[in-house]
Scaffold this motif. Structure first.
Motif, PDB file in Angstrom:
ATOM      1  N   GLY A  65      44.753  31.203  20.152  1.00 34.29           N
ATOM      2  CA  GLY A  65      43.360  31.766  20.509  1.00 34.29           C
ATOM      3  C   GLY A  65      42.845  30.953  22.257  1.00 34.29           C
ATOM      4  O   GLY A  65      43.305  29.810  21.751  1.00 34.29           O
ATOM      5  N   ILE A  66      42.060  31.631  22.993  1.00 34.01           N
ATOM      6  CA  ILE A  66      41.303  30.799  23.632  1.00 34.01           C
ATOM      7  C   ILE A  66      40.182  31.545  23.731  1.00 34.01           C
ATOM      8  O   ILE A  66      39.999  33.071  23.973  1.00 34.01           O
ATOM      9  CB  ILE A  66      42.640  31.062  25.237  1.00 34.01           C
ATOM     10  CG1 ILE A  66      43.304  30.073  25.416  1.00 34.01           C
ATOM     11  CG2 ILE A  66      41.235  30.839  26.592  1.00 34.01           C
ATOM     12  CD1 ILE A  66      44.701  30.388  26.488  1.00 34.01           C
ATOM     13  N   ASP A  67      38.857  30.701  23.486  1.00 39.96           N
ATOM     14  CA  ASP A  67      38.181  31.299  24.037  1.00 39.96           C
ATOM     15  C   ASP A  67      37.432  32.797  23.642  1.00 39.96           C
ATOM     16  O   ASP A  67      36.738  32.886  23.230  1.00 39.96           O
ATOM     17  CB  ASP A  67      37.316  31.683  25.439  1.00 39.96           C
ATOM     18  CG  ASP A  67      37.286  30.174  26.108  1.00 39.96           C
ATOM     19  OD1 ASP A  67      37.205  29.243  25.950  1.00 39.96           O
ATOM     20  OD2 ASP A  67      36.962  30.217  27.583  1.00 39.96           O
ATOM     21  N   GLY A  68      37.712  32.181  21.686  1.00 37.65           N
ATOM     22  CA  GLY A  68      37.126  33.177  20.577  1.00 37.65           C
ATOM     23  C   GLY A  68      38.370  34.187  21.105  1.00 37.65           C
ATOM     24  O   GLY A  68      37.874  35.356  19.737  1.00 37.65           O
ATOM     25  N   HIS A  69      39.129  34.356  22.122  1.00 39.57           N
ATOM     26  CA  HIS A  69      40.045  35.673  21.826  1.00 39.57           C
ATOM     27  C   HIS A  69      41.635  35.152  21.682  1.00 39.57           C
ATOM     28  O   HIS A  69      41.545  34.683  21.704  1.00 39.57           O
ATOM     29  CB  HIS A  69      40.534  35.642  23.991  1.00 39.57           C
ATOM     30  CG  HIS A  69      39.416  36.697  24.394  1.00 39.57           C
ATOM     31  ND1 HIS A  69      38.481  37.389  24.147  1.00 39.57           N
ATOM     32  CD2 HIS A  69      38.596  35.751  25.253  1.00 39.57           C
ATOM     33  CE1 HIS A  69      37.530  37.754  25.049  1.00 39.57           C
ATOM     34  NE2 HIS A  69      37.332  36.402  25.375  1.00 39.57           N
ATOM     35  N   LEU A 102      48.149  34.863  26.092  1.00 40.76           N
ATOM     36  CA  LEU A 102      47.695  33.004  27.300  1.00 40.76           C
ATOM     37  C   LEU A 102      47.537  33.695  28.039  1.00 40.76           C
ATOM     38  O   LEU A 102      46.997  33.014  28.986  1.00 40.76           O
ATOM     39  CB  LEU A 102      48.434  32.313  26.314  1.00 40.76           C
ATOM     40  CG  LEU A 102      48.877  31.078  27.174  1.00 40.76           C
ATOM     41  CD1 LEU A 102      47.422  30.660  25.994  1.00 40.76           C
ATOM     42  CD2 LEU A 102      50.212  30.018  26.359  1.00 40.76           C
ATOM     43  N   GLN A 103      48.782  33.845  28.731  1.00 41.37           N
ATOM     44  CA  GLN A 103      48.931  33.555  30.515  1.00 41.37           C
ATOM     45  C   GLN A 103      47.520  34.605  31.263  1.00 41.37           C
ATOM     46  O   GLN A 103      46.759  34.589  32.370  1.00 41.37           O
ATOM     47  CB  GLN A 103      50.340  34.128  30.996  1.00 41.37           C
ATOM     48  CG  GLN A 103      50.663  33.333  31.137  1.00 41.37           C
ATOM     49  CD  GLN A 103      52.504  33.854  31.080  1.00 41.37           C
ATOM     50  OE1 GLN A 103      53.104  34.734  31.478  1.00 41.37           O
ATOM     51  NE2 GLN A 103      53.845  32.850  31.252  1.00 41.37           N
ATOM     52  N   GLY A 104      47.134  36.265  30.423  1.00 39.79           N
ATOM     53  CA  GLY A 104      46.532  36.447  30.811  1.00 39.79           C
ATOM     54  C   GLY A 104      45.441  35.884  30.269  1.00 39.79           C
ATOM     55  O   GLY A 104      43.787  36.172  31.038  1.00 39.79           O
TER      56      GLY A 104
END
Length: 249
Positions: A97-101, A109-111
Motif C-alpha cells: 500500500g501507499i498512502d492508504g491505497h 505501485l507505479q500508478g
C-alpha cells in the motif's frame, strides 16, 4: 474518471481493449508542464515484481508464501542512494500500500507514484517478517535528489552545431563527427569550447548527427553527475577533451 490512451478494436466497433490514464495523473502532468516545462517523476528506488507475475523467481514466491501474502510487490533490490534506501525499505519486503491505497501489483505501485513529485513524502505499507510496517519515504528524482527537474534543451549549451562537411572529413580522415559552428554565452563557453571544435564522442557515444548529441544530452541531464564529456578535435588536427557541466540552479 479517465482519459483514453489506447483503444484496440478488432471489430471496428466499440469492442476490444480500452486503456485509460486516471484523471488525477493527467491533472498532475498538465500542472507539471505548465509550471516546470517537463513532467516531474518521483521514483521509489526499488527493483521488484508483482507477486502475481509468472516470472517471479521460485525463491521470491517461497518467501512471499512464508510471509502469508498473495498480493503486492516483492522487493528484489533496493537502489543505492534512492528513496527506498534512505527510508529503510529492505530486500524481501512486500509493498502492499501507499498512502492508504492498496498496491496489488507493480502497475498499481507505479500508478500511485505517478501522482507525486520529487520531495513528496508518502507512507509505504510493507509486509516484513509476517508483520505490517508503515514507512515514511521522501521521494527522489532520477538524479537521486528532491530538486525540481527543469526542461533543459540544447539551447542551454549556447552553441550551434552541424554535421562535418565531406571535405573536412576527408581532410582529417574522419568517419563521423559534428562541428560547433558558433558559441555564445552558455554551458559550452563556460567549459572553454570554441567555434570549430569537432565533437567525435559525447559520454562515450559516437556522434554522427546533431540528433545523437541531443540524445546524449538528454541522458546526461537525467544522470546524477549531470556532465557531458566531449571528445574531439579542431580542424588544425589538435585533439581536445571537455567536461560540460549541465547542472542548473
Amino acid at each position: 474518471m479517465g482519459i483514453n490512451a489506447v483503444l484496440s478494436s478488432p471489430t471496428g466497433a466499440y469492442a476490444g481493449y480500452g486503456f485509460a490514464i486516471p484523471s488525477s495523473i493527467m491533472t498532475k502532468v498538465v500542472s507539471d508542464l505548465k509550471q516546470y516545462g517537463t513532467v516531474q517523476r518521483a521514483l521509489l528506488g526499488i527493483k521488484g515484481r508483482s507477486l502475481s507475475d509468472e516470472q517471479l523467481s521460485d525463491e521470491a514466491t517461497k518467501k512471499a508464501k512464508e510471509l502469508g501474502v498473495v498480493d503486492g510487490v516483492f522487493v528484489a533490490e533496493v537502489v543505492e542512494g534512492g528513496s527506498a534506501a534512505g527510508a529503510g525499505i529492505k530486500v524481501d519486503d512486500v509493498i502492499i500500500g501507499i498512502d492508504g491505497h492498496k498496491v496489488r501489483n507493480m502497475a498499481e505501485l507505479q500508478g500511485e507514484l505517478a501522482k507525486h513529485r520529487p520531495g513528496d513524502k508518502v507512507s509505504v505499507k510493507v509486509i516484513r517478517e509476517k508483520k505490517e510496517k508503515t514507512i515514511v519515504v521522501t521521494l527522489k528524482n532520477e538524479q537521486g535528489t528532491t530538486k525540481v527537474m527543469k526542461n533543459a534543451g540544447l539551447d542551454i549549451l549556447g552553441a550551434a552545431f552541424n554535421e562535418v562537411s565531406p571535405e573536412l572529413k576527408k581532410q582529417l580522415n574522419l568517419g563521423y563527427g559534428i562541428q560547433v559552428t558558433g558559441v555564445s554565452a552558455g554551458k559550452m563557453a563556460d567549459a572553454g569550447i570554441r567555434k570549430g571544435f569537432i565533437i567525435l564522442k559525447a559520454n562515450g557515444q559516437i556522434m554522427n548527427s546533431v540528433s545523437d548529441l541531443e540524445e546524449a544530452f538528454k541522458s546526461a541531464t537525467k544522470s546524477p553527475e549531470q556532465v557531458l564529456f566531449l571528445t574531439g578535435m579542431f580542424p588544425s588536427g589538435k585533439r581536445a577533451n571537455y567536461a560540460v557541466d549541465l547542472s542548473q540552479e
